[in-house]
Design a protein around this motif. Structure first.
Motif, short mmCIF file in Angstrom:
data_model
loop_
_atom_site.label_atom_id
_atom_site.label_comp_id
_atom_site.label_asym_id
_atom_site.label_seq_id
_atom_site.Cartn_x
_atom_site.Cartn_y
_atom_site.Cartn_z
N VAL A 56 0.94 -1.25 -0.11
CA VAL A 56 0.00 0.05 -0.01
C VAL A 56 0.90 1.40 -0.04
N LEU A 57 0.78 2.16 -1.14
CA LEU A 57 1.67 3.26 -1.25
C LEU A 57 0.71 4.53 -0.98
N PRO A 58 1.42 5.73 -0.24
CA PRO A 58 0.41 6.75 -0.11
C PRO A 58 0.42 7.47 -1.63
N ALA A 67 6.86 14.01 -6.08
CA ALA A 67 6.35 12.98 -5.15
C ALA A 67 6.02 11.70 -5.49
N LEU A 68 6.54 11.23 -6.44
CA LEU A 68 6.09 9.90 -6.75
C LEU A 68 6.48 8.68 -5.71
N PRO A 69 5.61 7.80 -5.51
CA PRO A 69 5.61 6.71 -4.30
C PRO A 69 6.55 5.52 -4.86
N LEU A 70 7.97 6.08 -5.45
CA LEU A 70 8.76 4.93 -5.67
C LEU A 70 10.10 4.97 -4.96
N GLY A 115 -5.92 6.48 -8.08
CA GLY A 115 -5.34 5.25 -7.41
C GLY A 115 -3.85 5.26 -7.53
N ASN A 116 -3.31 4.14 -8.30
CA ASN A 116 -1.69 4.04 -8.56
C ASN A 116 -1.44 4.68 -9.70
N ILE A 141 2.09 2.96 -10.85
CA ILE A 141 3.03 2.38 -9.69
C ILE A 141 2.25 1.36 -9.02
N PRO A 142 2.36 0.01 -9.46
CA PRO A 142 1.54 -0.68 -8.57
C PRO A 142 2.28 -1.20 -7.11
N ASN A 143 3.74 -0.83 -7.09
CA ASN A 143 4.39 -1.06 -5.92
C ASN A 143 5.56 0.13 -5.63
N ALA A 144 6.32 0.22 -4.65
CA ALA A 144 7.55 1.06 -4.71
C ALA A 144 8.76 0.71 -5.39
#
Length: 176
Positions: A56-58, A67-70, A115-116, A141-144
């Motif tokens: 779960v990514l912000p 600010a990409l959740p990577l 969402g992502n 971005i499905p995951n970091a």
């Protein structure tokens, strides 16, 4: 400009060595703490509050720069090895933007997120001409450690290389 990255890297290594020398970088002695069941709530979370899992990514705020959740690092395309990726087969995420072999100093600005999936304007400096230009992209971005980049009708998926797998000069570019 490599000097600030070098200073930052030296500071990080020095801090880690000092903590280790002072005994602060080592785990506490004694038996390990019990591991809660996968579905058990966190002891600090109030009852009934869902605890997000590792995937779960912000959601970054719209208009946020970089600010990409990577996870910052070297990413390679599907079927590309980390050891010697071709120029077209890798991307670098440094916490501010996603660059490639012909771009640098990229800065992503998120226009919107669903969402992502993030609609991004990315401004980069061309490695050869030195000119800055901007392009619209869609970044899923499905995951970091994985992202799919769509730009101008072309779509490609990239995965993060583990530390030490990619050439050092690429890993140096990925340091925030």
């Amino acid at each position: 400009m490599p000097f600030p990255r070098t200073v930052a890297a030296l500071c990080a290594v020095s801090a880690a060595l000092l903590m280790s020398a002072c005994g602060q970088g080592e785990p506490p002695a004694g038996p390990p703490a019990p591991t809660p069941a996968p579905d058990a709530p966190s002891p600090s979370a109030p009852t009934g509050t869902p605890v997000p899992g590792p995937e779960v990514l912000p959601t970054p705020p719209a208009g946020g720069s970089g600010a990409l959740p990577l996870t910052p690092g070297v990413y390679v395309g599907e079927g590309v090895g980390c050891g010697r990726p071709p120029n077209a087969g890798f991307r670098i995420y440094d916490g501010r933007g996603i660059s490639g072999s012909s771009t640098s100093d990229c800065r992503a600005t998120i226009r919107s997120s669903d969402g992502n999936v993030h609609q991004v304007d990315q401004s980069c400096e061309d490695t050869y001409s030195g000119r800055r230009s901007s392009v619209a992209q869609t970044v899923a971005i499905p995951n970091a450690s994985t992202f799919t980049l769509t730009e101008g009708g072309d779509t490609e998926t990239f995965r993060l290389c583990a530390a030490g797998e990619a050439p050092a000069y690429l890993e140096d570019l990925a340091r925030p």
